[in-house]
Design an enzyme around this catalytic site. Structure first.
Site, PDB file in Angstrom:
ATOM      1  N   ALA A  12      -7.987  -8.344  -8.887  1.00  0.00           N
ATOM      2  CA  ALA A  12      -9.199  -9.067  -8.481  1.00  0.00           C
ATOM      3  C   ALA A  12      -9.790  -9.928  -9.589  1.00  0.00           C
ATOM      4  O   ALA A  12     -10.756 -10.643  -9.370  1.00  0.00           O
ATOM      5  CB  ALA A  12     -10.253  -8.075  -7.981  1.00  0.00           C
ATOM      6  N   HIS A  39      -3.718   6.019   3.576  1.00  0.00           N
ATOM      7  CA  HIS A  39      -4.393   4.802   3.111  1.00  0.00           C
ATOM      8  C   HIS A  39      -3.813   3.525   3.724  1.00  0.00           C
ATOM      9  O   HIS A  39      -4.535   2.687   4.278  1.00  0.00           O
ATOM     10  CB  HIS A  39      -4.316   4.749   1.585  1.00  0.00           C
ATOM     11  CG  HIS A  39      -5.270   3.797   0.936  1.00  0.00           C
ATOM     12  ND1 HIS A  39      -4.966   2.482   0.718  1.00  0.00           N
ATOM     13  CD2 HIS A  39      -6.526   3.985   0.452  1.00  0.00           C
ATOM     14  CE1 HIS A  39      -5.990   1.885   0.110  1.00  0.00           C
ATOM     15  NE2 HIS A  39      -6.952   2.781  -0.057  1.00  0.00           N
ATOM     16  N   SER A  43     -11.378  -0.876  -0.045  1.00  0.00           N
ATOM     17  CA  SER A  43     -10.055  -0.752   0.569  1.00  0.00           C
ATOM     18  C   SER A  43     -10.121  -1.149   2.036  1.00  0.00           C
ATOM     19  O   SER A  43      -9.165  -1.712   2.580  1.00  0.00           O
ATOM     20  CB  SER A  43      -9.550   0.692   0.476  1.00  0.00           C
ATOM     21  OG  SER A  43      -9.090   0.999  -0.803  1.00  0.00           O
ATOM     22  N   ASP A  48       0.849  -1.195   0.000  1.00  0.00           N
ATOM     23  CA  ASP A  48       0.000   0.000   0.000  1.00  0.00           C
ATOM     24  C   ASP A  48       0.882   1.242   0.000  1.00  0.00           C
ATOM     25  O   ASP A  48       2.029   1.180  -0.458  1.00  0.00           O
ATOM     26  CB  ASP A  48      -0.923  -0.029   1.228  1.00  0.00           C
ATOM     27  CG  ASP A  48      -2.292   0.578   0.945  1.00  0.00           C
ATOM     28  OD1 ASP A  48      -2.361   1.808   0.765  1.00  0.00           O
ATOM     29  OD2 ASP A  48      -3.289  -0.166   0.915  1.00  0.00           O
TER      30      ASP A  48
END
Length: 413
Positions: free
Chosen positions: A210, A102, A263, A64
């Site tokens: 994904a 984040h 997220s 991240d």
């Protein structure tokens, strides 16, 4: 408290996109009110699962924007890290990019331990450990796709058994460098968890990673367990669903943020996988994932909810038959079929001005009167036979009429 405002934007790097979140400025939420806002702890069986395990002995890599391990809710949790962007700190703990909070928010929902007496954020697996791997979405000296591939390999080589990726490339496909890196992880029994993405941030369909076979894909639901419209995308690759709205997480410098998006749902699932690995250390990745999906609470269509809503207590305590699932085999088979097909596909010739290399389509000659009269070819192919048959029929009629007249004359005599 001021209304929630959109302060974390979608950050594009080449084709890579960090998932957006809606946040409150750091410090606007007091630490002692945070725990009460973590509704998912009881609603999804997480606190009940803690009587079995809290994730001790499991290491999760958070790929991240960097994780601030000095936050009071994460002290001692970050046990290693690196930066693959070229602009972060060597230990991956300096937040970077346009969304610096984040990564810290993600890590806190996964393995935060809070502080004091029931204050601060506590994650799904509060005794698990974190590897902070900072990537730069759109910044740094290395291509974003290559950063991800390098981050995945580093995570495997440094002891992660789960990799959390709260990000999306925002495309269905992915670079071949990801083939090798993700297959490397899966062959080492490492589980990769990725966010489905958020419609509200422009991700209208699930994108890589994904879309990759073998990856655990997380969709988002609201407080009532219903599919989130803005804070989740949908697709056939979804694995399970977890809360993605009205979330709260820890931010760099000791602050707290309200946010929404897959997220945040993704680390909740990564934390649950850590609980499963801790409570069932003999299970391989395929059976750990199967335990996650087999115990999920059915919620509706699989393209919206995957196997259903996570159920932490059942995931760590229920009796689940073993399976022969293997994420690495699934991805390897996809690579074998699709990359080979792409490599051996007959190339489409590029049109040129050379008459010998540019096929000329064969068309029927057109009538000089457009579509009013039939074409020459039509006259040749259809008109000539009709003319022959017409003449034959005309002669036949004459013969028949002549024979009939002769018959009538003979009868009168």
């Amino acid at each position: 408290m001021r209304p929630v405002r959109a302060a974390v934007r979608a950050v594009v790097a080449t084709t890579l996109l960090a998932l957006a979140a809606s946040v409150l400025p750091a410090g606007t939420a007091s630490a002692d009110s945070i725990r009460d806002r973590e509704y998912w702890l009881s609603s999804y069986g997480i606190t009940a699962a803690w009587s079995t395990t809290k994730g001790a002995g499991v290491t999760v890599a958070v790929i991240d924007t960097g994780v601030d391990g000095s936050h009071q809710d994460l002290t001692g949790t970050v046990v290693g890290g690196t930066d693959v962007s070229g602009v972060g700190s060597p230990d991956g703990q300096r937040p970077i990019g346009e969304d610096p909070q984040h990564g810290t928010m993600v890590a806190s929902l996964l393995a935060g331990h809070g502080h004091g007496v029931d204050a601060g954020v506590i994650g799904v697996a509060p005794e698990a450990k974190i590897l902070a791997v900072s990537v730069g979405f759109g910044v740094g000296s290395t291509d974003s796709d290559d950063q991800i591939a390098k981050a995945v390999r580093w995570s495997v080589d440094h002891g992660a058994s789960i990799i959390n990726m709260s990000l999306t490339r925002n495309t269905l496909d992915w670079p071949t460098s990801w083939d090798d890196a993700f297959l490397y992880a899966m062959k080492h029994d490492v589980i990769v968890v990725a966010a489905a993405g958020n419609r509200g941030s422009g991700t209208t369909e699930v994108g890589a990673p994904a879309t990759m076979p073998g990856v655990v894909v997380v969709a988002g639901v609201d407080r009532n367990g219903k599919a989130s419209f803005d804070a989740s995308s949908q697709g056939i690759t979804l694995t399970v669903s977890a809360p993605s709205e009205d979330l709260v997480g820890a931010g760099p410098g000791g602050g707290y943020f309200s946010w929404a998006g897959t997220s945040g749902a993704t680390p909740l699932v990564s934390g649950l996988l850590a609980l499963i690995r801790a409570s069932h250390p003999g299970l391989d990745a395929g059976n750990v994932i199967n335990r996650l999906t087999a115990t999920a609470t059915k919620a509706g269509d699989s393209i919206v909810y995957g196997s259903g809503l996570i159920n932490a207590q059942a995931a760590v305590t229920a009796t689940v038959p073993a399976v022969k699932a293997d994420p690495a085999r699934d991805l390897a088979e996809w690579i074998r079929l699709n990359r080979r097909a792409a490599a051996t596909a007959t190339p489409v010739p590029t049109p040129t001005s050379s008459p010998s290399s540019t096929p000329t389509p064969v068309v029927s000659a057109q009538s000089p009167f457009g579509k009013v009269l039939p074409s020459v070819a039509a006259l040749r192919d259809l008109g000539v036979p009709l003319l022959v048959y017409g003449i034959f029929a005309f002669l036949l009629v004459i013969v028949v009429r002549g024979a009939r007249r002769e018959f009538e004359r003979n009868r009168r005599k």
